[in-house]
Design a protein around this motif. Structure first.
Motif, PDB file in Angstrom:
ATOM      1  N   SER A 133       2.179   0.963  -4.210  1.00 54.24           N
ATOM      2  CA  SER A 133       1.262   0.968  -5.348  1.00 54.24           C
ATOM      3  C   SER A 133       0.903   2.360  -5.894  1.00 54.24           C
ATOM      4  O   SER A 133       0.794   2.512  -7.114  1.00 54.24           O
ATOM      5  N   PRO A 134       0.739   3.397  -5.057  1.00 52.35           N
ATOM      6  CA  PRO A 134       0.400   4.706  -5.639  1.00 52.35           C
ATOM      7  C   PRO A 134       1.515   5.303  -6.510  1.00 52.35           C
ATOM      8  O   PRO A 134       1.263   6.219  -7.287  1.00 52.35           O
ATOM      9  N   PHE A 135       2.737   4.786  -6.378  1.00 49.52           N
ATOM     10  CA  PHE A 135       3.876   5.370  -7.083  1.00 49.52           C
ATOM     11  C   PHE A 135       4.415   4.478  -8.197  1.00 49.52           C
ATOM     12  O   PHE A 135       5.438   4.772  -8.799  1.00 49.52           O
ATOM     13  N   HIS A 176       0.812  -1.216   0.000  1.00 50.10           N
ATOM     14  CA  HIS A 176       0.000   0.000   0.000  1.00 50.10           C
ATOM     15  C   HIS A 176       0.848   1.269   0.000  1.00 50.10           C
ATOM     16  O   HIS A 176       0.358   2.345  -0.315  1.00 50.10           O
ATOM     17  N   TYR A 177       2.150   1.160   0.368  1.00 48.64           N
ATOM     18  CA  TYR A 177       3.052   2.304   0.251  1.00 48.64           C
ATOM     19  C   TYR A 177       3.590   2.428  -1.176  1.00 48.64           C
ATOM     20  O   TYR A 177       3.869   3.519  -1.653  1.00 48.64           O
TER      21      TYR A 177
END
Length: 264
Positions: free
Chosen positions: A18-20, A15-16
């Protein structure tokens, strides 16, 4: 943004990352403490560097064993890989040693530091051995936001305070006192699996999510956070905390424990 790109790629929690995505490729995650898997991979000769915390913070307040760190050091020496210790959270006196790896007598090629270095002011630092430094040419490693004289002066003051033997022994003493206090007050609760840590980085592992307890404690003025898979209480108080404040924290935790009975 390059250093952030690399750092996000090195965190195992999806979850840290995936946004990047897409993040820096070529990273392999292994179980913390798995000597056999780690040495096999390092000996493949395809590993540039091994990154780990001597004591995991976000991972759940898990301490490495001396055998694990020694095996990594030996495998890296054999293969030419670099051993990198992330001491952003566990370094600078947090464990009762100036650097967490000192407790094991195993030393890295590179060490990363940040958060506490300037007492809350923004700073990060990378320490390297002479051998590693010899391969870095002037201007190859820079930063837009580092090395300012004001911040560095604050960092020197913090380092001077924390590195004093009497200060480090006070952290060890308070940490041991706090752990014993938590075991005494919380240990009989059926949801509490283990109280662990070193110095003033302490974890309380539960058999349920720690979030309800974190919320209840916050409502009573005690700020704590979770770690691991959300079932570990992460207790990282200021190193200057008093025993009376630690006692108060333990009392608040004890008072709030019943909220866990409603958890699955």
């Amino acid at each position: 943004m390059g250093e952030r790109w690399g750092a996000v790629a090195l965190t195992s929690k999806e979850h840290y990352r995936s946004p990047f995505e897409p993040v820096m490729p070529g990273v392999t995650f292994l179980e913390y403490g798995d000597i056999k898997a780690a040495t096999k991979l390092i000996h493949s000769g395809k590993i540039a560097a091994v990154f780990l915390e001597p004591l995991q913070g976000e991972g759940g307040i898990l301490s490495a064993t001396k055998e694990f760190l020694q095996s990594l050091r030996g495998a890296c020496d054999d293969s030419g890989s670099l051993l990198v210790f992330d001491e952003v959270q566990c370094g600078l006196g947090r464990t009762g040693y100036l650097w967490a790896h000192e407790a094991y007598g195993v030393f890295p090629d590179i060490m990363t530091l940040a958060k506490p270095l300037a007492g809350g002011l923004p700073i990060g630092a990378v320490l390297v051995t002479e051998k590693v430094a010899a391969s870095i040419k002037y201007g190859e490693h820079g930063s837009t936001f580092a090395g300012g004289p004001l911040i560095c002066n604050a960092a020197l003051a913090v380092l001077d305070k924390i590195s004093k033997p009497e200060f480090l022994s006070s952290v060890s003493n308070k940490g041991q006192y706090f752990k014993e206090l938590l075991i005494k007050k919380l240990g009989k609760n059926p949801h509490v699996r283990e109280v662990r840590g070193s110095g003033l980085i302490v974890g309380v592992e539960l058999d349920v999510s720690a979030s309800p307890l974190v919320d209840a404690c916050r409502n009573l003025g005690l700020l704590i956070i979770t770690a691991g898979k959300g079932n570990v209480l992460r207790l990282v108080p200021p190193l200057i905390i008093s025993k009376q404040e630690l006692e108060h924290a333990a009392e608040v935790l004890l008072e709030c424990l019943p909220v866990l009975d409603g958890s699955n």
